[in-house]
Motif scaffolding. Structure first.
Motif, PDB file in Angstrom:
ATOM      1  N   LEU A   1     -24.730  -1.259   2.451  1.00  0.00           N
ATOM      2  CA  LEU A   1     -23.402  -0.635   2.469  1.00  0.00           C
ATOM      3  C   LEU A   1     -22.609  -1.113   1.265  1.00  0.00           C
ATOM      4  N   VAL A   2     -21.928  -0.182   0.604  1.00  0.00           N
ATOM      5  CA  VAL A   2     -20.980  -0.525  -0.457  1.00  0.00           C
ATOM      6  C   VAL A   2     -19.572  -0.262   0.069  1.00  0.00           C
ATOM      7  N   VAL A   3     -18.699  -1.255  -0.047  1.00  0.00           N
ATOM      8  CA  VAL A   3     -17.282  -1.078   0.315  1.00  0.00           C
ATOM      9  C   VAL A   3     -16.484  -1.272  -0.963  1.00  0.00           C
ATOM     10  N   THR A   4     -15.794  -0.219  -1.386  1.00  0.00           N
ATOM     11  CA  THR A   4     -15.232  -0.212  -2.733  1.00  0.00           C
ATOM     12  C   THR A   4     -13.723  -0.381  -2.770  1.00  0.00           C
ATOM     13  N   SER A   5     -13.271  -0.995  -3.831  1.00  0.00           N
ATOM     14  CA  SER A   5     -11.844  -1.068  -4.128  1.00  0.00           C
ATOM     15  C   SER A   5     -11.318   0.334  -4.406  1.00  0.00           C
ATOM     16  N   PRO A   6     -10.077   0.631  -3.975  1.00  0.00           N
ATOM     17  CA  PRO A   6      -9.520   1.966  -4.246  1.00  0.00           C
ATOM     18  C   PRO A   6      -9.335   2.250  -5.729  1.00  0.00           C
ATOM     19  N   GLY A   7      -9.348   1.217  -6.560  1.00  0.00           N
ATOM     20  CA  GLY A   7      -9.171   1.440  -7.989  1.00  0.00           C
ATOM     21  C   GLY A   7     -10.410   1.979  -8.692  1.00  0.00           C
ATOM     22  N   TRP A   8     -11.581   1.869  -8.057  1.00  0.00           N
ATOM     23  CA  TRP A   8     -12.818   2.325  -8.693  1.00  0.00           C
ATOM     24  C   TRP A   8     -12.954   3.838  -8.556  1.00  0.00           C
ATOM     25  N   ARG A   9     -13.150   4.512  -9.681  1.00  0.00           N
ATOM     26  CA  ARG A   9     -13.243   5.976  -9.685  1.00  0.00           C
ATOM     27  C   ARG A   9     -14.576   6.444  -9.104  1.00  0.00           C
ATOM     28  N   PRO A  10     -14.610   7.654  -8.572  1.00  0.00           N
ATOM     29  CA  PRO A  10     -15.853   8.173  -7.995  1.00  0.00           C
ATOM     30  C   PRO A  10     -17.001   8.282  -8.994  1.00  0.00           C
ATOM     31  N   ASP A  11     -16.673   8.420 -10.299  1.00  0.00           N
ATOM     32  CA  ASP A  11     -17.732   8.556 -11.304  1.00  0.00           C
ATOM     33  C   ASP A  11     -18.140   7.203 -11.885  1.00  0.00           C
ATOM     34  N   GLN A  12     -17.663   6.092 -11.301  1.00  0.00           N
ATOM     35  CA  GLN A  12     -18.071   4.772 -11.765  1.00  0.00           C
ATOM     36  C   GLN A  12     -19.586   4.617 -11.589  1.00  0.00           C
ATOM     37  N   PRO A  13     -20.307   4.120 -12.596  1.00  0.00           N
ATOM     38  CA  PRO A  13     -21.783   4.132 -12.560  1.00  0.00           C
ATOM     39  C   PRO A  13     -22.394   3.467 -11.332  1.00  0.00           C
ATOM     40  N   LEU A  14     -21.875   2.322 -10.915  1.00  0.00           N
ATOM     41  CA  LEU A  14     -22.455   1.652  -9.756  1.00  0.00           C
ATOM     42  C   LEU A  14     -22.270   2.494  -8.492  1.00  0.00           C
ATOM     43  N   LEU A  15     -21.084   3.080  -8.329  1.00  0.00           N
ATOM     44  CA  LEU A  15     -20.840   3.901  -7.145  1.00  0.00           C
ATOM     45  C   LEU A  15     -21.683   5.168  -7.159  1.00  0.00           C
ATOM     46  N   ARG A  16     -21.866   5.731  -8.360  1.00  0.00           N
ATOM     47  CA  ARG A  16     -22.749   6.913  -8.475  1.00  0.00           C
ATOM     48  C   ARG A  16     -24.173   6.545  -8.100  1.00  0.00           C
TER      49      ARG A  16
ATOM     50  N   GLU B   1       0.093   2.805   5.258  1.00  0.00           N
ATOM     51  CA  GLU B   1       0.356   3.518   4.005  1.00  0.00           C
ATOM     52  C   GLU B   1      -0.975   3.679   3.283  1.00  0.00           C
ATOM     53  N   LEU B   2      -1.361   4.910   3.000  1.00  0.00           N
ATOM     54  CA  LEU B   2      -2.663   5.181   2.412  1.00  0.00           C
ATOM     55  C   LEU B   2      -2.520   5.991   1.136  1.00  0.00           C
ATOM     56  N   SER B   3      -3.182   5.530   0.072  1.00  0.00           N
ATOM     57  CA  SER B   3      -3.179   6.244  -1.203  1.00  0.00           C
ATOM     58  C   SER B   3      -4.287   7.288  -1.213  1.00  0.00           C
ATOM     59  N   SER B   4      -4.215   8.182  -2.167  1.00  0.00           N
ATOM     60  CA  SER B   4      -5.284   9.184  -2.319  1.00  0.00           C
ATOM     61  C   SER B   4      -6.599   8.515  -2.667  1.00  0.00           C
ATOM     62  N   PHE B   5      -6.541   7.382  -3.377  1.00  0.00           N
ATOM     63  CA  PHE B   5      -7.766   6.652  -3.711  1.00  0.00           C
ATOM     64  C   PHE B   5      -8.454   6.149  -2.438  1.00  0.00           C
ATOM     65  N   GLN B   6      -7.674   5.543  -1.549  1.00  0.00           N
ATOM     66  CA  GLN B   6      -8.238   5.042  -0.293  1.00  0.00           C
ATOM     67  C   GLN B   6      -8.786   6.183   0.556  1.00  0.00           C
ATOM     68  N   LEU B   7      -8.054   7.268   0.600  1.00  0.00           N
ATOM     69  CA  LEU B   7      -8.456   8.398   1.438  1.00  0.00           C
ATOM     70  C   LEU B   7      -9.725   9.070   0.928  1.00  0.00           C
TER      71      LEU B   7
ATOM     72  N   GLN C   1      -6.692  17.588  -1.578  1.00  0.00           N
ATOM     73  CA  GLN C   1      -7.682  17.459  -0.511  1.00  0.00           C
ATOM     74  C   GLN C   1      -7.823  16.007  -0.064  1.00  0.00           C
ATOM     75  N   ALA C   2      -7.758  15.085  -1.021  1.00  0.00           N
ATOM     76  CA  ALA C   2      -7.823  13.664  -0.656  1.00  0.00           C
ATOM     77  C   ALA C   2      -6.641  13.299   0.233  1.00  0.00           C
ATOM     78  N   LYS C   3      -5.452  13.778  -0.099  1.00  0.00           N
ATOM     79  CA  LYS C   3      -4.286  13.520   0.736  1.00  0.00           C
ATOM     80  C   LYS C   3      -4.501  14.094   2.143  1.00  0.00           C
ATOM     81  N   GLY C   4      -5.061  15.292   2.202  1.00  0.00           N
ATOM     82  CA  GLY C   4      -5.245  15.972   3.480  1.00  0.00           C
ATOM     83  C   GLY C   4      -6.210  15.279   4.419  1.00  0.00           C
TER      84      GLY C   4
END
Length: 502
Positions: free
Chosen positions: A91-106, A186-192, A224-227
């Motif tokens: 399992l990977v649990v990521t910081s909200p600051g890491w973008r979806p296209d970050q190489p490790l997450l990809r 309180e949830l950011s779009s990154f977290q969502l 969509q992330a907000k939703g």
């Protein structure tokens, strides 16, 4: 509890009350949430590895606390580019600051390894009889609303806490050994983005305007992330009547049967709405007699302490949103009133600093985009606007056109003032503009000098009854360490002003 065998994949493990024992967990990012994730999962028998691109003495000092308990750390950019090859990751649990296209997450996604937010992990690990979740997101107003909600819930006698993007990490609140009654999230779009199962009792999207589009890849993906906050809602999906995007997100949400859409308006409310009638905040959504009458929750006078000229429209909407979520949880009207009366704004959020020679000075450095700045400026009848910074390409024309009648003058910070000067020349050419020489802001002394110049210029342009308002509509990174330093230096400069204070 006996841990499951590590051969059982995480997605096949039962939840609520997910047992993480034996799992190989990779935590990406060692900020506040990263520390909490590593701490909470290690305590429950997971094998935890933390990676972070930064490698500073401060990070290493914090890491030592968990290293002695068995958490492994790999610090430096080289550890963030790919999955570790010397251990199995479940399992990977990521910081909200890491973008979806970050190489490790990809790479994790390509390998079929689940990538979760701290929020997703907390939801799964929380016990079935754990606290109720009330969720808040939006481009602007999240922190004000979540702390208002916390105040209301606590005045209702509930053990409640604001968490997520403010206050405690959600995983700490969800697994608190004493047990909370309610979490105000309180949830950011990154977290969502990285969260699939929220299952809030009630949730609100306050507003949606262009922000973080580089991270999400476009306006639609951001919305969509907000939703996602509405997915699995059981009681009420709360939206703004004035923002059709928020209603659309409610309409598209997959909710529990019986959940209702509840609207917020600054005017008289219709059925299943909260609104304002003759200066009174009222509820026609949760009141038993809502078809024929409304329940009185609070008055605008109860909120008057939130601004030098009373609570602005955006703060009234925030209060209505907090009230709606509390009412969805069954909170009585008197607790809504008491919580709002007792509420005080946090630092840097429309914070009234001083009144000098009849001029109010307000720090809203948190207004880092045009929508937030517009809301802040609408709170003042006549303002000397301290603005500027890194706009990140945001369109300022709509902002300036909307507030020009409120502008007594403008004082501009920022390395590049052209986006502001261009919009002001097009839509408010009659408004005096003073550009502050950027100078050298490499050290605190230079940044302090810059803000002194800005505050003194604003004071010279203002007259008694005006508000000098720091609402930059831009990020701070071109000249300041962060938005908080920008606000702190503004407050210090105001404190140095001569004059009669009231």
């Amino acid at each position: 509890m006996t841990s499951l065998q590590p051969t059982v994949p995480v997605l096949e493990r039962a939840w609520p009350g997910l047992d993480v024992g034996g799992l190989g967990i990779l935590v990406t990012g060692f900020g506040v949430s990263g520390f909490a994730i590593a701490d909470q999962t290690m305590q429950r028998g997971a094998h935890v590895l933390v990676v972070d691109g930064a490698d500073s003495p401060e990070i290493r000092e914090r890491a030592q606390i968990l290293e002695v308990l068995g958490v492994e750390f790999r610090l430096g950019a080289e550890h963030t580019r790919a999955l570790p090859q010397d251990r199995e990751i479940d399992l990977v649990v990521t910081s909200p600051g890491w973008r979806p296209d970050q190489p490790l997450l990809r790479a994790a996604a390509d390998a079929g390894i689940p990538v979760w937010s701290e929020i997703e992990l907390a939801r799964r690990m929380q016990a079935a009889d754990g606290p109720a979740w009330l969720g808040i997101t939006g481009t602007n107003g999240k922190t004000t609303t979540v702390t208002m909600l916390e105040s209301i819930l606590q005045h209702a006698g509930l053990r409640a806490v604001a968490c997520g993007n403010v206050g405690l990490p959600v995983i700490e609140a969800a697994l608190d050994p004493e047990g909370f009654d309610v979490l105000a999230l309180e949830l950011s779009s990154f977290q969502l983005h990285w969260t699939e199962h929220l299952d809030c009792e009630a949730a609100v999207v306050l507003n949606v305007s262009a922000d973080h589009l580089d991270w999400h890849g476009g306006t639609e993906a951001y919305a969509q992330a907000k939703g996602r906050i509405f997915e699995g809602v059981r009681t009420a999906c709360v939206y703004s009547v004035a923002d059709p995007t928020t209603l659309h997100l409610v309409e598209e949400a997959d909710v529990v049967e019986g959940a209702r859409a509840v609207g917020l308006t600054l005017g008289p409310p219709g059925l299943s709405q909260l609104g304002v009638i003759d200066g009174i905040l009222v509820d026609r959504a949760f009141h038993p007699e809502r078809r024929s009458s409304a329940a009185e929750l609070a008055t605008l006078e109860d909120l008057a302490h939130l601004g030098p000229q009373g609570a602005g429209p955006h703060l009234v909407l925030d209060a209505l949103a907090a009230a709606a979520l509390a009412r969805a949880h069954g909170v009585e009207a008197h607790a809504v009133r008491d919580g709002l009366r007792a509420y005080r704004m946090g630092s840097h959020r429309a914070q009234h600093l001083a009144t000098v020679d009849g001029i109010d000075f307000v720090d809203d450095t948190k207004a880092t985009n045009p929508a937030a700045a517009a809301a802040s400026l609408r709170s003042a009848e006549r303002a000397v606007w301290v603005a500027g910074g890194d706009t990140k390409g945001a369109d300022l024309d709509g902002l300036v056109a909307a507030v020009r009648d409120r502008l007594a003058a403008v004082v501009l910070l920022g390395v590049d003032a052209e986006p502001f000067t261009a919009a002001l020349s097009r839509h408010a050419p009659e408004v005096p503009v003073r550009r502050i020489d950027p100078g050298d802001t490499d050290d605190v002394a230079g940044r302090s000098r810059l803000m002194d110049d800005a505050v003194q210029a604003a004071r010279a342009l203002a007259t008694s009854g005006d508000v000098v308002l720091l609402a930059p509509a831009a990020a701070s990174i071109d000249q300041f360490r962060d938005y908080a330093e920008r606000g702190d230096l503004f407050a210090e400069a105001v404190a140095r002003l001569p004059g009669e204070r009231t």
